[in-house]
Design a protein around this motif. Structure first.
Motif, mmCIF file in Angstrom:
data_model
loop_
_atom_site.group_PDB
_atom_site.id
_atom_site.type_symbol
_atom_site.label_atom_id
_atom_site.label_comp_id
_atom_site.label_asym_id
_atom_site.label_seq_id
_atom_site.Cartn_x
_atom_site.Cartn_y
_atom_site.Cartn_z
ATOM 1 N N VAL A 28 1.879 6.323 8.783
ATOM 2 C CA VAL A 28 3.179 6.284 8.450
ATOM 3 C C VAL A 28 4.137 5.028 9.221
ATOM 4 O O VAL A 28 4.827 4.304 8.947
ATOM 5 C CB VAL A 28 3.936 7.726 8.633
ATOM 6 C CG1 VAL A 28 5.669 7.602 7.775
ATOM 7 C CG2 VAL A 28 3.395 8.364 7.000
ATOM 8 N N LEU A 29 4.071 5.122 10.278
ATOM 9 C CA LEU A 29 5.621 4.357 11.369
ATOM 10 C C LEU A 29 4.963 3.693 11.620
ATOM 11 O O LEU A 29 4.953 2.610 10.786
ATOM 12 C CB LEU A 29 4.984 4.866 13.141
ATOM 13 C CG LEU A 29 5.636 5.766 13.079
ATOM 14 C CD1 LEU A 29 5.638 6.313 14.913
ATOM 15 C CD2 LEU A 29 7.044 5.202 13.469
ATOM 16 N N ALA A 30 3.473 3.804 11.389
ATOM 17 C CA ALA A 30 2.659 1.840 11.000
ATOM 18 C C ALA A 30 2.703 1.168 10.296
ATOM 19 O O ALA A 30 3.460 -0.049 10.177
ATOM 20 C CB ALA A 30 1.402 1.708 11.566
ATOM 21 N N PHE A 31 2.988 1.517 9.058
ATOM 22 C CA PHE A 31 3.137 1.297 7.516
ATOM 23 C C PHE A 31 4.709 0.825 7.569
ATOM 24 O O PHE A 31 4.961 -0.293 6.905
ATOM 25 C CB PHE A 31 3.002 1.965 6.566
ATOM 26 C CG PHE A 31 3.356 1.931 5.130
ATOM 27 C CD1 PHE A 31 2.688 0.287 4.409
ATOM 28 C CD2 PHE A 31 4.357 1.936 4.837
ATOM 29 C CE1 PHE A 31 2.401 0.267 3.852
ATOM 30 C CE2 PHE A 31 4.785 2.027 2.968
ATOM 31 C CZ PHE A 31 4.122 0.510 2.529
ATOM 32 N N GLY A 32 6.100 1.949 8.786
ATOM 33 C CA GLY A 32 7.155 0.717 8.139
ATOM 34 C C GLY A 32 7.311 -0.052 9.193
ATOM 35 O O GLY A 32 7.497 -0.904 9.214
ATOM 36 N N ILE A 33 6.840 0.010 10.189
ATOM 37 C CA ILE A 33 6.971 -0.873 11.433
ATOM 38 C C ILE A 33 6.148 -2.459 10.027
ATOM 39 O O ILE A 33 7.070 -3.719 10.392
ATOM 40 C CB ILE A 33 6.745 -0.474 12.823
ATOM 41 C CG1 ILE A 33 6.679 0.335 13.685
ATOM 42 C CG2 ILE A 33 5.934 -2.441 13.114
ATOM 43 C CD1 ILE A 33 6.371 0.737 14.157
ATOM 44 N N ILE A 34 5.124 -2.391 9.656
ATOM 45 C CA ILE A 34 5.005 -3.706 8.907
ATOM 46 C C ILE A 34 5.158 -4.243 7.886
ATOM 47 O O ILE A 34 5.884 -5.484 7.838
ATOM 48 C CB ILE A 34 3.285 -3.294 8.558
ATOM 49 C CG1 ILE A 34 2.586 -3.025 9.565
ATOM 50 C CG2 ILE A 34 2.767 -4.671 7.847
ATOM 51 C CD1 ILE A 34 1.238 -2.543 10.007
ATOM 52 N N SER A 35 6.135 -3.036 7.399
ATOM 53 C CA SER A 35 7.078 -3.638 6.434
ATOM 54 C C SER A 35 8.199 -4.009 6.808
ATOM 55 O O SER A 35 8.655 -4.849 5.788
ATOM 56 C CB SER A 35 7.061 -2.644 5.082
ATOM 57 O OG SER A 35 7.569 -1.615 5.944
ATOM 58 N N SER A 36 8.770 -3.762 7.023
ATOM 59 C CA SER A 36 10.425 -3.816 7.442
ATOM 60 C C SER A 36 10.048 -5.208 8.345
ATOM 61 O O SER A 36 11.098 -6.636 7.967
ATOM 62 C CB SER A 36 10.677 -3.153 8.482
ATOM 63 O OG SER A 36 10.359 -2.573 10.091
ATOM 64 N N TYR A 37 8.976 -5.506 9.215
ATOM 65 C CA TYR A 37 8.538 -6.816 9.852
ATOM 66 C C TYR A 37 8.617 -7.797 8.283
ATOM 67 O O TYR A 37 9.785 -8.280 8.577
ATOM 68 C CB TYR A 37 7.298 -7.401 10.787
ATOM 69 C CG TYR A 37 7.355 -8.002 10.848
ATOM 70 C CD1 TYR A 37 7.602 -9.584 12.003
ATOM 71 C CD2 TYR A 37 6.128 -9.131 10.514
ATOM 72 C CE1 TYR A 37 7.047 -10.457 12.695
ATOM 73 C CE2 TYR A 37 5.162 -10.378 10.312
ATOM 74 C CZ TYR A 37 6.177 -11.117 11.086
ATOM 75 O OH TYR A 37 5.753 -12.340 11.538
ATOM 76 N N TYR A 38 7.800 -7.872 7.272
ATOM 77 C CA TYR A 38 8.245 -8.157 6.303
ATOM 78 C C TYR A 38 9.289 -8.570 5.433
ATOM 79 O O TYR A 38 9.377 -9.601 5.226
ATOM 80 C CB TYR A 38 6.778 -8.191 5.269
ATOM 81 C CG TYR A 38 5.035 -8.256 5.627
ATOM 82 C CD1 TYR A 38 4.662 -9.793 5.130
ATOM 83 C CD2 TYR A 38 4.402 -7.545 6.374
ATOM 84 C CE1 TYR A 38 3.268 -10.275 5.705
ATOM 85 C CE2 TYR A 38 3.474 -7.804 6.969
ATOM 86 C CZ TYR A 38 3.178 -9.618 6.275
ATOM 87 O OH TYR A 38 1.738 -9.360 6.256
ATOM 88 N N PHE A 39 9.997 -7.414 5.769
ATOM 89 C CA PHE A 39 10.905 -7.557 5.018
ATOM 90 C C PHE A 39 11.782 -8.355 5.584
ATOM 91 O O PHE A 39 12.699 -9.440 4.647
ATOM 92 C CB PHE A 39 11.770 -6.220 5.175
ATOM 93 C CG PHE A 39 12.766 -6.074 3.954
ATOM 94 C CD1 PHE A 39 13.318 -6.145 2.540
ATOM 95 C CD2 PHE A 39 13.787 -5.844 4.662
ATOM 96 C CE1 PHE A 39 14.264 -6.372 2.412
ATOM 97 C CE2 PHE A 39 15.292 -5.304 3.471
ATOM 98 C CZ PHE A 39 15.109 -5.747 2.399
ATOM 99 N N PHE A 40 12.344 -8.166 6.814
ATOM 100 C CA PHE A 40 12.970 -9.494 8.039
ATOM 101 C C PHE A 40 12.633 -10.724 7.592
ATOM 102 O O PHE A 40 13.415 -11.772 7.777
ATOM 103 C CB PHE A 40 13.367 -8.462 9.406
ATOM 104 C CG PHE A 40 14.428 -7.413 8.983
ATOM 105 C CD1 PHE A 40 15.745 -8.051 8.383
ATOM 106 C CD2 PHE A 40 13.889 -6.165 8.840
ATOM 107 C CE1 PHE A 40 16.445 -6.495 8.054
ATOM 108 C CE2 PHE A 40 15.020 -5.114 8.930
ATOM 109 C CZ PHE A 40 16.120 -5.834 8.925
ATOM 110 N N SER A 41 11.509 -11.069 7.650
ATOM 111 C CA SER A 41 10.785 -12.254 8.571
ATOM 112 C C SER A 41 10.176 -13.196 6.851
ATOM 113 O O SER A 41 10.537 -14.220 7.602
ATOM 114 C CB SER A 41 9.991 -12.015 9.796
ATOM 115 O OG SER A 41 8.552 -11.534 8.536
ATOM 116 N N LEU A 42 9.803 -12.500 6.241
ATOM 117 C CA LEU A 42 8.752 -13.037 5.518
ATOM 118 C C LEU A 42 10.157 -12.763 3.652
ATOM 119 O O LEU A 42 9.597 -13.205 2.566
ATOM 120 C CB LEU A 42 8.034 -12.701 4.623
ATOM 121 C CG LEU A 42 7.155 -13.027 5.901
ATOM 122 C CD1 LEU A 42 5.501 -12.187 5.601
ATOM 123 C CD2 LEU A 42 6.850 -13.940 6.302
#
Lengths: 245, 249
Positions: B15-29
């Motif tokens: 869940v943590l990894a998913f959260g980090i990855i998706s927030s990265y995508y949300f902010f930068s992409l």
């Protein structure tokens, strides 16, 4: 810190080194012990052991890190020394002796890496000899030239002429001083006569070499000055790679 | 460790990894939003002047002349100021907002590098005073000729010409041909055997009037200009006004 991408030979040697490192750690040292630390403890100890103070030496364009002080070994020793002194029960008494071989293996693996890097370097010069132009230009299918000094004439590049001569090119001495004085206006009554006013683009170096050289072309079309990150090589050709007017 | 605990821990990690990855995508992409209204751009530019001046400045951006996309993530806005000067602002899309990347209340040509590692984000921008008699603008890519015992570095002088027609402001993408010679940062460990390193790159500009004479734009230059650049931007090139004798003929 930026890392340079390893070439294919370095990559293979790096993988072998790490494989050897963990193989010795887990299947030689750990197997022989009667009382074994847990696998993840052994793993962390091996990594801590790698930590060392080293001197950097430059040899033939290769950066060699020679480890001198086993900082990782010392660090763990000090931690255990103080912990065990204050421990109410001497239950960790033999811990140091059980863990020590992993730390030292880590430290000496620095030398394994060093030897492997030197071997990789030597093998590289055999597989990718710098005496052959084909090392730097192995695929010239998409080649074209570009004028990089606007005082130079516009020339038309003859790809065929380059492709037929790739194997015959001769490595010659780079003569910086001579070229500088024939090019620079201060030596030519204020006139520029840039000897290498063109670059060759769209070529590929030999696969796996990870070389991305900058290739200057001489004004007569019969010389290529190749600049890698470390060195320059000058090759001469019999026929010009410029189309005749 | 029991199986249940193991499952729990793995679950939390996933869940943590998913959260980090998706927030990265949300902010930068997240794709850039529409170009803000001129009013909003004006406010943001004036706020930038206010936030980055130690004392009260009476200079203000009074009107936006145009908004133009340099690429998907970059907006160029030439503007007029309250002091009568002409300047420019560059906005970049970052973490869901259009932010001021750089601005100057003086519109002499400027070099903008949004990401210093990526030459496709390099631009030249300018905004001359309409009374400035510029008819042609030249941009240059220069490297000094140099040599040592084992190497020769050819002199490089590449030129890009821009004709100034109807508008006194404009932008130019960093020419593709110039990218081949960007060797900066190619030797990260500086372990080359060159005793003199390859010459560094200098960029420059030069203006010509309608008679084809080189001249120095005076109307556009202001000595009390406000100039701002995002702190994270690393200024990796010298960019200067050139004079005729700076060039080889």
């Amino acid at each position: 810190m930026q890392w340079e991408l390893p070439n294919i030979i370095q990559l293979i040697f790096i993988i072998i080194s790490w494989f050897l490192f963990f193989f010795i750690g887990f299947f030689v040292i750990r197997k022989k012990q009667k009382e074994r630390p847990r696998i993840w403890v052994a793993f962390i100890l091996l990594l801590i052991g790698l930590f060392s103070f080293s001197v950097n030496l430059l040899w033939d364009g290769l950066l060699l890190q020679i480890s001198i002080l086993p900082l990782g070994v010392w660090l763990v020793f000090l931690i255990y020394y103080f912990q065990d002194q204050h421990a109410a029960f001497y239950k960790h008494q033999n811990r140091w002796y059980r863990h020590r071989p992993y730390l030292w293996l880590g430290f000496f693996t620095n030398y394994l890496f060093l030897i492997m890097m030197v071997l990789a370097h030597l093998l590289f010069s055999l597989v990718y000899p710098s005496k052959q132009l084909i090392t730097f230009i192995s695929d010239s299918g998409g080649a074209s030239t570009l004028r990089i000094h606007n005082t130079a004439e516009t020339k038309v590049f003859d790809k065929q002429a380059l492709q037929t001569q790739l194997h015959q090119a001769q490595l010659q001495q780079v003569d910086g001083g001579e070229w500088f004085s024939s090019s620079d206006p201060t030596f030519n009554h204020g006139e520029v006569n840039e000897k290498f006013a063109y670059i060759l683009i769209g070529t590929k170096a030999k696969w796996g070499s990870n070389l991305e050289p900058l290739i200057f072309v001489e004004d007569n079309g019969k010389g290529l000055l190749i600049q890698t990150e470390q060195q320059q090589y000058y090759f001469t050709l019999d026929q010009s790679i410029w189309e005749e007017e | 460790m029991t199986k249940k605990r193991f499952a729990w821990r793995t679950g939390i990690l996933v869940v943590l990894a998913f959260g980090i990855i998706s927030s990265y995508y949300f902010f930068s992409l997240t794709p850039p939003g529409p170009i803000p209204s001129t009013n909003k751009l004006l406010k943001t530019l004036n706020q930038t002047i206010k936030d980055n001046s130690y004392e009260e400045r009476d200079i203000k951006v009074s009107s936006i002349q145009d908004t133009k996309k340099l690429d998907d993530n970059t907006i160029f806005t030439p503007f007029k100021t309250s002091s009568g000067s002409y300047g420019y602002g560059v906005f970049t899309w970052e973490r869901l907002h259009w932010k001021v990347h750089s601005m100057d209340t003086e519109g002499t040509p400027a070099f903008v590098s949004v990401d210093s590692d990526d030459p496709t984000t390099y631009f030249f921008v300018w905004n001359f005073d309409p009374e400035e008699p510029v008819s042609t603008l030249y941009f240059y890519f220069l490297q000094d000729r140099n040599y040592n015992m084992e190497a020769y570095f050819p002199g490089v002088q590449m030129e890009q010409q821009v004709t100034i027609n109807s508008t006194d402001y404009g932008s130019l993408e960093f020419p593709t041909e110039w990218r081949y010679l960007l060797t900066e940062g190619k030797d990260p460990n500086n372990k080359s055997v060159f005793s003199t390193s390859p010459s560094f790159t200098q960029l420059g500009w030069l203006a010509e009037n309608s008679k084809g004479e080189v001249f120095s734009p005076k109307k556009t230059v202001r000595y009390d200009n406000f100039s701002y650049m995002d702190k994270r931007t690393n200024d990796n090139f010298y960019f200067n006004q050139l004079y005729e004798n700076d060039l080889e003929k």
